[in-house]
Enzyme design. Structure first.
Site, mmCIF file in Angstrom:
data_model
loop_
_atom_site.group_PDB
_atom_site.id
_atom_site.type_symbol
_atom_site.label_atom_id
_atom_site.label_comp_id
_atom_site.label_asym_id
_atom_site.label_seq_id
_atom_site.Cartn_x
_atom_site.Cartn_y
_atom_site.Cartn_z
ATOM 1 N N ASP A 37 30.953 44.554 40.471
ATOM 2 C CA ASP A 37 30.316 43.424 41.149
ATOM 3 C C ASP A 37 31.172 42.171 41.037
ATOM 4 O O ASP A 37 32.123 42.091 40.246
ATOM 5 C CB ASP A 37 28.926 43.159 40.554
ATOM 6 C CG ASP A 37 28.975 42.919 39.049
ATOM 7 O OD1 ASP A 37 29.632 43.701 38.346
ATOM 8 O OD2 ASP A 37 28.356 41.943 38.567
ATOM 9 N N GLU A 44 27.553 43.293 35.932
ATOM 10 C CA GLU A 44 28.166 42.647 34.769
ATOM 11 C C GLU A 44 28.099 41.132 34.897
ATOM 12 O O GLU A 44 27.982 40.423 33.898
ATOM 13 C CB GLU A 44 29.618 43.116 34.628
ATOM 14 C CG GLU A 44 30.308 42.693 33.336
ATOM 15 C CD GLU A 44 30.984 41.332 33.408
ATOM 16 O OE1 GLU A 44 31.413 40.820 32.358
ATOM 17 O OE2 GLU A 44 31.075 40.765 34.529
#
Length: 217
Positions: A78, A140
């Protein structure tokens, strides 16, 4: 199917938006990134397992070889949210300038997965004494739910890990960790006619904040 070139891999990963954010209007699925990686690694002979963490959020664990131990190459799939108006070029399109590649996630950290594939390509025709695992987690940049789900699943990973998160673009033997704590204060309702009947949670939090600032100093 032939694996795309290193630059084409970078371009495809950058073009697949995968913003994670605690604010729902920014948050996006990371499935397109996971599908790209699983497709490429599967074509190279990796065994690919996709773990659904929450609806629209996925981890990928790809392994080559079997047995205990091994090496984990780990990263997250991400990126942070972005404001295209603040970019000098399209953030989801790979751009080359001054012998560098630019785009959202080039360094932090989609590009790491393309670099992994480039590095292992010449090695896959050799027998591996221990397994090689490639891990791509979700969220994350926000909740870390991907890493938590992996830990909760109790999956044994390798003996050593390389994490592709850039630290000044130099190798670091160990890195600082992080611990998060929450403080909740519950007040008691009172009345304006006699404030002593109540206890203000805001006033108590003011004291907490003062103590935290003292601790920080």
């Amino acid at each position: 199917m032939p694996i795309p070139s290193l630059k084409d891999q970078f371009a495809a990963l950058i073009a697949a938006p995968s913003v994670s954010c605690t604010q729902a209007h920014w948050d996006q699925t990371n499935r397109p990134v996971i599908d790209l990686l699983a497709g490429w690694l599967g074509d190279l002979g990796f065994s690919c397992e996709v773990q659904e963490v929450t609806p629209g959020k996925f981890n990928l664990l790809a392994s080559f070889g079997s047995g205990p131990g091994g090496l984990v190459l780990a990263g997250h799939s991400d990126t942070v949210p972005f404001d295209a108006e603040l970019w000098t070029a399209e953030p989801l399109q790979l751009r080359e300038a001054d012998d560098r590649w630019y785009g959202l996630g080039v360094c932090d950290m989609k590009g790491f997965f393309a670099l992994i594939i480039e590095a292992v390509l010449p090695l896959l025709d050799q027998p591996f004494r221990q397994p090689l695992l490639i891990l791509a987690t979700c969220d994350e940049e926000s909740s870390m739910s991907g890493a938590r789900a992996l830990a909760d699943a109790g999956r044994p990973l390798g003996r050593a890990a390389v994490i592709g998160e850039p630290t000044g673009l130099r190798p670091v033997r160990l890195h600082k960790g992080i611990m998060m704590e929450g403080i909740e204060i519950q007040g008691q309702s009172g009345h304006s006619s006699n404030p002593a009947y109540g206890h203000s949670a805001l006033e108590a939090m003011h004291d907490v904040m003062s103590e935290l600032m003292t601790l920080r100093r």
